[in-house]
Design an enzyme around this catalytic site. Structure first.
Site, PDB file in Angstrom:
ATOM      1  N   LYS A  71      69.996  44.186   8.571  1.00 22.34           N
ATOM      2  CA  LYS A  71      69.816  45.384   8.812  1.00 22.34           C
ATOM      3  C   LYS A  71      69.658  46.618   8.063  1.00 22.34           C
ATOM      4  CE  LYS A  71      73.334  45.307  12.905  1.00 22.34           C
ATOM      5  NZ  LYS A  71      74.485  46.097  13.367  1.00 22.34           N
ATOM      6  N   ASP A 107      73.907  51.448  17.336  1.00 19.34           N
ATOM      7  CA  ASP A 107      75.080  51.220  17.072  1.00 19.34           C
ATOM      8  C   ASP A 107      76.001  52.645  17.613  1.00 19.34           C
ATOM      9  OD1 ASP A 107      75.273  48.615  17.085  1.00 19.34           O
ATOM     10  OD2 ASP A 107      75.241  48.436  14.830  1.00 19.34           O
TER      11      ASP A 107
HETATM   12  N1  LIG Z   1      81.172  45.781  19.761  1.00 16.87           N
HETATM   13  C1  LIG Z   1      80.183  45.910  18.944  1.00 16.87           C
HETATM   14  O1  LIG Z   1      78.863  46.040  19.447  1.00 16.87           O
HETATM   15  C2  LIG Z   1      79.932  45.709  17.657  1.00 16.87           C
HETATM   16  C3  LIG Z   1      79.167  45.807  16.705  1.00 16.87           C
HETATM   17  C4  LIG Z   1      78.816  45.717  15.442  1.00 16.87           C
HETATM   18  C5  LIG Z   1      80.192  44.992  14.832  1.00 16.87           C
HETATM   19  N2  LIG Z   1      81.129  44.812  15.728  1.00 16.87           N
HETATM   20  C6  LIG Z   1      82.372  43.951  14.985  1.00 16.87           C
HETATM   21  O2  LIG Z   1      83.044  44.710  13.803  1.00 16.87           O
HETATM   22  C7  LIG Z   1      83.426  43.836  13.274  1.00 16.87           C
HETATM   23  C8  LIG Z   1      82.779  44.280  11.741  1.00 16.87           C
HETATM   24  O3  LIG Z   1      81.440  43.995  11.712  1.00 16.87           O
HETATM   25  P1  LIG Z   1      80.544  44.646  10.382  1.00 16.87           P
HETATM   26  O4  LIG Z   1      79.343  44.384  10.818  1.00 16.87           O
HETATM   27  O5  LIG Z   1      81.021  45.915  10.151  1.00 16.87           O
HETATM   28  O6  LIG Z   1      81.237  43.677   9.048  1.00 16.87           O
HETATM   29  P2  LIG Z   1      81.205  43.742   7.605  1.00 16.87           P
HETATM   30  O7  LIG Z   1      80.038  44.629   7.245  1.00 16.87           O
HETATM   31  O8  LIG Z   1      81.184  42.566   7.142  1.00 16.87           O
HETATM   32  O9  LIG Z   1      82.656  44.621   7.425  1.00 16.87           O
HETATM   33  C9  LIG Z   1      83.955  43.901   7.514  1.00 16.87           C
HETATM   34  C10 LIG Z   1      85.050  44.844   7.347  1.00 16.87           C
HETATM   35  O10 LIG Z   1      86.117  44.388   7.733  1.00 16.87           O
HETATM   36  C11 LIG Z   1      87.014  44.081   6.649  1.00 16.87           C
HETATM   37  N3  LIG Z   1      87.637  43.151   6.543  1.00 16.87           N
HETATM   38  C12 LIG Z   1      87.613  41.721   6.640  1.00 16.87           C
HETATM   39  N4  LIG Z   1      88.440  40.927   6.606  1.00 16.87           N
HETATM   40  C13 LIG Z   1      89.532  41.847   6.116  1.00 16.87           C
HETATM   41  C14 LIG Z   1      90.946  41.577   5.844  1.00 16.87           C
HETATM   42  N5  LIG Z   1      91.272  40.275   5.650  1.00 16.87           N
HETATM   43  N6  LIG Z   1      91.784  42.576   5.563  1.00 16.87           N
HETATM   44  C15 LIG Z   1      91.484  43.856   5.525  1.00 16.87           C
HETATM   45  N7  LIG Z   1      90.199  44.173   5.979  1.00 16.87           N
HETATM   46  C16 LIG Z   1      89.017  43.071   6.113  1.00 16.87           C
HETATM   47  C17 LIG Z   1      86.188  44.655   5.415  1.00 16.87           C
HETATM   48  O11 LIG Z   1      87.006  45.171   4.466  1.00 16.87           O
HETATM   49  P3  LIG Z   1      86.357  44.846   2.992  1.00 16.87           P
HETATM   50  O12 LIG Z   1      85.344  45.775   2.771  1.00 16.87           O
HETATM   51  O13 LIG Z   1      87.587  45.214   2.168  1.00 16.87           O
HETATM   52  O14 LIG Z   1      85.982  43.477   2.611  1.00 16.87           O
HETATM   53  C18 LIG Z   1      85.097  45.760   6.221  1.00 16.87           C
HETATM   54  O15 LIG Z   1      85.686  46.974   6.071  1.00 16.87           O
HETATM   55  C19 LIG Z   1      83.045  42.312  13.519  1.00 16.87           C
HETATM   56  O16 LIG Z   1      84.449  41.918  14.046  1.00 16.87           O
HETATM   57  C20 LIG Z   1      82.081  42.707  14.439  1.00 16.87           C
HETATM   58  O17 LIG Z   1      82.031  41.614  15.487  1.00 16.87           O
HETATM   59  C21 LIG Z   1      81.147  44.847  16.953  1.00 16.87           C
END
Ligand SMILES: NC(=O)c1ccc[n+]([C@@H]2O[C@H](COP(=O)([O-])OP(=O)(O)OC[C@H]3O[C@@H](n4cnc5c(N)ncnc54)[C@H](OP(=O)(O)O)[C@@H]3O)[C@@H](O)[C@H]2O)c1
Length: 285
Positions: A71, A107
């Site tokens: 992305k 998004d």
């Molecule tokens: N509904 C939709 O259309 C849609 C679209 C996009 C994403 N999503 C969902 O959104 C979520 C995040 O996606 P993303 O692309 O933003 O992922 P990402 O860039 O990998 O970010 C992950 C986030 O989760 C936090 N995190 C992960 N493990 C953690 C833990 N054990 N304790 C506390 N914080 C934790 C990370 O914190 P750190 O920075 O501290 O690692 C970061 O803030 C996923 O579940 C994805 O399926 C949904």
């Protein structure tokens, strides 16, 4: 589906891409609208991204979705960016017009449309967002664009949180905090809307982000996770009498906005939602 010499080709770049639900959703949408097009998954490894984008032009692929991990990096290979994509530094949709590629980020608009659908108002609300990853950027942008009074961002990795705070601070009143129980407890005294954008809650047995018994009753709680349909956060919030919204609407609407950018036609949102629900939950919910 009848594929002929005239059929237009769309697709998604990801690595991995096998888990993507977009082919199912977009093919259902093309079929529902009677558009002669097919949407396919392209597994593109990071080292091949540049060539793959060149391939889009060479092969006249009409449009793309872009997912993890491309992305951000795809931005440098595109000809134009929408304002949102430029500000967020991330693209999830590309349109090919006569060999010129424009990147969009749907998004944020997808998230906003899902809230409109659920009757969630943002104007003047006090918002608390967990997470500072890719999704958080788009959601935070949407919350501020929707007119929240302020946005408190909580993230485990504080420096990553700060980066998002700097980016979103251009749009409104944003403060960033580390993920600490005592800090969250204070923030929960001044909140109308909680949004989880972290991946916590996807897997059974994931730890809770904070003590969910402290969620104030009657507020709105949104989790952008769509599987499971009710995360522990949403369950706790529902039991406290809160309005809850999961991530299915955001997933459907980010795809709907992409469909509209490519085709100029209104997306068949209900068809797209039904096909996803069937795939994800077997029709239960
Ligand atoms: N509904 C939709 O259309 C849609 C679209 C996009 C994403 N999503 C969902 O959104 C979520 C995040 O996606 P993303 O692309 O933003 O992922 P990402 O860039 O990998 O970010 C992950 C986030 O989760 C936090 N995190 C992960 N493990 C953690 C833990 N054990 N304790 C506390 N914080 C934790 C990370 O914190 P750190 O920075 O501290 O690692 C970061 O803030 C996923 O579940 C994805 O399926 C949904």
């Amino acid at each position: 589906m009848k594929v002929t010499g005239k059929t237009a080709v769309y697709g998604i770049f990801g690595y991995p891409v096998k888990h993507s639900l977009s082919p199912l959703m977009q093919n259902a949408a093309f079929s529902e609208r009677g558009i002669d097009a097919v949407y396919v998954p392209f597994e593109v490894s990071p080292e091949n991204l540049k060539e793959a984008v060149g391939g889009v032009k060479a092969l006249k692929v009409k449009g793309l979705n872009v997912t993890v991990p491309h992305k951000e990096r795809i931005v440098e290979y595109l000809d134009y960016l929408s304002d949102e994509a430029e500000l967020l530094g991330a693209v999830n949709t590309v349109k090919n017009e006569n060999g010129e590629l424009t990147g969009y980020n749907t998004d944020a608009e997808g998230f906003l449309r899902s809230l409109v659908e659920e009757g969630v108002e943002l104007e003047g609300k006090r918002a608390l967002m967990f997470g500072a990853g890719g999704a958080a950027r788009a959601v935070g942008y949407a919350l501020l664009k929707g007119g929240v009074k302020f946005l408190n961002v909580v993230n485990r990795n504080f420096s990553r949180g700060k980066e998002v705070g700097e980016l979103l601070g251009k749009l409104g009143n944003v403060l960033v905090y580390p993920l600490k129980e005592s800090t969250v407890e204070v923030l929960l005294r001044d909140v109308d809307l909680i949004v989880n954008t972290t991946s916590l809650g996807m897997k059974p047995g994931d730890p809770h982000l904070f003590d969910y018994s402290k969620i104030p009753s009657g507020i709105t709680v949104i989790d952008i996770i769509y599987n499971p349909p009710e995360t522990p956060l949403l369950k706790a919030a529902r039991e406290k009498g809160c309005k809850t919204v999961n991530g299915l609407g955001m997933l459907v609407h980010q795809g709907a906005v992409a469909f509209e950018i490519w085709t100029g036609e209104k997306a068949p949102v209900e068809t797209m939602r039904e096909v996803l629900k069937r795939e994800l939950y077997g029709g239960n919910t």
